[in-house]
Design a protein around this motif. Sequence first.
Motif, PDB file in Angstrom:
ATOM      1  N   VAL A 175       0.841  -1.196   0.000  1.00 53.04           N
ATOM      2  CA  VAL A 175       0.000   0.000   0.000  1.00 53.04           C
ATOM      3  C   VAL A 175       0.879   1.251   0.000  1.00 53.04           C
ATOM      4  O   VAL A 175       1.781   1.393   0.831  1.00 53.04           O
ATOM      5  CB  VAL A 175      -0.939   0.009   1.219  1.00 53.04           C
ATOM      6  N   GLY A 176       0.610   2.154  -0.943  1.00 47.30           N
ATOM      7  CA  GLY A 176       1.379   3.392  -1.024  1.00 47.30           C
ATOM      8  C   GLY A 176       0.701   4.553  -0.342  1.00 47.30           C
ATOM      9  O   GLY A 176       1.355   5.406   0.256  1.00 47.30           O
ATOM     10  N   ALA A 177      -0.644   4.621  -0.412  1.00 45.12           N
ATOM     11  CA  ALA A 177      -1.361   5.754   0.158  1.00 45.12           C
ATOM     12  C   ALA A 177      -2.811   5.363   0.408  1.00 45.12           C
ATOM     13  O   ALA A 177      -3.368   4.490  -0.260  1.00 45.12           O
ATOM     14  CB  ALA A 177      -1.289   6.956  -0.772  1.00 45.12           C
ATOM     15  N   LEU A 178      -3.415   6.048   1.382  1.00 43.37           N
ATOM     16  CA  LEU A 178      -4.817   5.865   1.726  1.00 43.37           C
ATOM     17  C   LEU A 178      -5.489   7.224   1.816  1.00 43.37           C
ATOM     18  O   LEU A 178      -4.871   8.205   2.243  1.00 43.37           O
ATOM     19  CB  LEU A 178      -4.967   5.161   3.083  1.00 43.37           C
ATOM     20  N   MET A 185       8.352   5.384  -5.231  1.00 47.87           N
ATOM     21  CA  MET A 185       7.464   5.286  -4.091  1.00 47.87           C
ATOM     22  C   MET A 185       6.326   6.298  -4.167  1.00 47.87           C
ATOM     23  O   MET A 185       6.552   7.494  -4.288  1.00 47.87           O
ATOM     24  CB  MET A 185       8.249   5.546  -2.800  1.00 47.87           C
ATOM     25  N   LEU A 186       5.073   5.827  -4.098  1.00 52.61           N
ATOM     26  CA  LEU A 186       3.943   6.709  -3.864  1.00 52.61           C
ATOM     27  C   LEU A 186       3.926   7.042  -2.381  1.00 52.61           C
ATOM     28  O   LEU A 186       4.146   6.174  -1.543  1.00 52.61           O
ATOM     29  CB  LEU A 186       2.645   6.031  -4.283  1.00 52.61           C
ATOM     30  N   ARG A 187       3.677   8.308  -2.068  1.00 59.98           N
ATOM     31  CA  ARG A 187       3.846   8.761  -0.693  1.00 59.98           C
ATOM     32  C   ARG A 187       2.550   9.056   0.047  1.00 59.98           C
ATOM     33  O   ARG A 187       2.422   8.762   1.223  1.00 59.98           O
ATOM     34  CB  ARG A 187       4.703  10.036  -0.687  1.00 59.98           C
ATOM     35  N   ALA A 188       1.600   9.712  -0.608  1.00 56.78           N
ATOM     36  CA  ALA A 188       0.417  10.167   0.123  1.00 56.78           C
ATOM     37  C   ALA A 188      -0.744  10.383  -0.828  1.00 56.78           C
ATOM     38  O   ALA A 188      -0.561  10.534  -2.041  1.00 56.78           O
ATOM     39  CB  ALA A 188       0.731  11.470   0.869  1.00 56.78           C
ATOM     40  N   ALA A 189      -1.951  10.387  -0.259  1.00 53.71           N
ATOM     41  CA  ALA A 189      -3.165  10.687  -1.014  1.00 53.71           C
ATOM     42  C   ALA A 189      -4.109  11.484  -0.126  1.00 53.71           C
ATOM     43  O   ALA A 189      -4.195  11.235   1.083  1.00 53.71           O
ATOM     44  CB  ALA A 189      -3.841   9.406  -1.492  1.00 53.71           C
ATOM     45  N   VAL A 190      -4.796  12.454  -0.724  1.00 52.31           N
ATOM     46  CA  VAL A 190      -5.736  13.297   0.019  1.00 52.31           C
ATOM     47  C   VAL A 190      -6.987  13.481  -0.816  1.00 52.31           C
ATOM     48  O   VAL A 190      -6.909  13.761  -2.025  1.00 52.31           O
ATOM     49  CB  VAL A 190      -5.122  14.683   0.335  1.00 52.31           C
ATOM     50  N   LEU A 191      -8.141  13.309  -0.192  1.00 43.01           N
ATOM     51  CA  LEU A 191      -9.420  13.623  -0.820  1.00 43.01           C
ATOM     52  C   LEU A 191      -9.879  14.985  -0.329  1.00 43.01           C
ATOM     53  O   LEU A 191      -9.897  15.249   0.878  1.00 43.01           O
ATOM     54  CB  LEU A 191     -10.465  12.569  -0.448  1.00 43.01           C
ATOM     55  N   ASP A 192     -10.254  15.857  -1.272  1.00 40.34           N
ATOM     56  CA  ASP A 192     -10.693  17.195  -0.882  1.00 40.34           C
ATOM     57  C   ASP A 192     -11.660  17.732  -1.922  1.00 40.34           C
ATOM     58  O   ASP A 192     -11.301  17.893  -3.094  1.00 40.34           O
ATOM     59  CB  ASP A 192      -9.495  18.149  -0.741  1.00 40.34           C
ATOM     60  N   GLY A 245     -14.113  16.571  -3.638  1.00 43.84           N
ATOM     61  CA  GLY A 245     -14.337  15.798  -4.847  1.00 43.84           C
ATOM     62  C   GLY A 245     -13.112  15.566  -5.694  1.00 43.84           C
ATOM     63  O   GLY A 245     -13.214  15.042  -6.806  1.00 43.84           O
ATOM     64  N   ARG A 246     -11.963  15.929  -5.178  1.00 45.58           N
ATOM     65  CA  ARG A 246     -10.715  15.726  -5.913  1.00 45.58           C
ATOM     66  C   ARG A 246      -9.786  14.828  -5.116  1.00 45.58           C
ATOM     67  O   ARG A 246      -9.743  14.895  -3.889  1.00 45.58           O
ATOM     68  CB  ARG A 246     -10.024  17.061  -6.201  1.00 45.58           C
ATOM     69  N   LEU A 247      -9.029  14.002  -5.827  1.00 42.21           N
ATOM     70  CA  LEU A 247      -8.040  13.121  -5.211  1.00 42.21           C
ATOM     71  C   LEU A 247      -6.659  13.603  -5.618  1.00 42.21           C
ATOM     72  O   LEU A 247      -6.360  13.734  -6.813  1.00 42.21           O
ATOM     73  CB  LEU A 247      -8.235  11.676  -5.674  1.00 42.21           C
ATOM     74  N   TYR A 248      -5.816  13.874  -4.630  1.00 46.46           N
ATOM     75  CA  TYR A 248      -4.432  14.282  -4.876  1.00 46.46           C
ATOM     76  C   TYR A 248      -3.515  13.135  -4.452  1.00 46.46           C
ATOM     77  O   TYR A 248      -3.617  12.641  -3.331  1.00 46.46           O
ATOM     78  CB  TYR A 248      -4.090  15.541  -4.073  1.00 46.46           C
ATOM     79  N   ARG A 293      -3.469  15.515  -9.608  1.00 46.46           N
ATOM     80  CA  ARG A 293      -4.857  15.650  -9.178  1.00 46.46           C
ATOM     81  C   ARG A 293      -5.778  14.838 -10.086  1.00 46.46           C
ATOM     82  O   ARG A 293      -5.604  14.809 -11.313  1.00 46.46           O
ATOM     83  CB  ARG A 293      -5.284  17.125  -9.219  1.00 46.46           C
ATOM     84  N   PHE A 294      -6.748  14.179  -9.468  1.00 49.12           N
ATOM     85  CA  PHE A 294      -7.729  13.395 -10.194  1.00 49.12           C
ATOM     86  C   PHE A 294      -9.117  13.756  -9.696  1.00 49.12           C
ATOM     87  O   PHE A 294      -9.288  14.239  -8.574  1.00 49.12           O
ATOM     88  CB  PHE A 294      -7.506  11.890  -9.970  1.00 49.12           C
ATOM     89  N   SER A 295     -10.107  13.504 -10.517  1.00 49.56           N
ATOM     90  CA  SER A 295     -11.495  13.666 -10.082  1.00 49.56           C
ATOM     91  C   SER A 295     -11.906  12.393  -9.366  1.00 49.56           C
ATOM     92  O   SER A 295     -11.853  11.307  -9.937  1.00 49.56           O
ATOM     93  CB  SER A 295     -12.409  13.904 -11.288  1.00 49.56           C
TER      94      SER A 295
END
Length: 211
Positions: free
Chosen positions: A133-136, A184-191, A193-196, A205-207
């Motif tokens: 797992v890289g990010a949640l 390495m993927l480091r982190a993910a954030v939902l904000d 309606g967008r996923l970073y 950035r993704f929708s």
Amino acid sequence: MGHRGGDDGSDGRGSRRGRGRRRVRRRYRAAGPPATGAVRWSVSLPGEPDWRPVVADETVFVVTTDGVLAAVDPAEGSVSGRREPIADVTAAAFDAGTLYLGGESGRVVALSAPGETGGSWTRRWTYEAGVRVGALAADESGTLVVDQSGTLHRVTDDGERGARVPLVESDYENRCGWLPDHEMLRAAVLDDGRLYVSSMWWVRRFSASET
């Protein structure tokens, strides 16, 4: 939960940069009043606290890279309990009373906070991503797991696989526990309606509705 790199040269996500695995005990300190900055207490735990502590039911919970979830009394600094729900934590997130932990093996666990369960963390579900797992990331829209192959897993409220989407290209290859930083993927954030999603070198950035 926020992230920081390790003080000992680790990347903060459990890769240890070529070192063999070993349990390292770190001491964590609580600062005193702002006027003096004196240390009020310190606690020793195995591993590194690479994510923000979670405060629930008037207790501070610390997650370390060795998979330890420790309950610390914020007034005295005493450890009132500890458990290891998952080994070798590589990602963590907290949202709406649920703590999500992802590991080296690809396993993700969701734990309900003590305030809602009468004093102990209760496992809501376990999900197997199959790759480290890289990010949640989690919010009211759901739980997203990004593994180190660059695949996004959308997980339902009961821990079932909702969808799998190729998100980013990755040269991931598990080389006996050692991974170059650029892979390495480091982190993910939902904000909103967008996923970073970020690595050491980029942020994309993704929708969230399209993933």
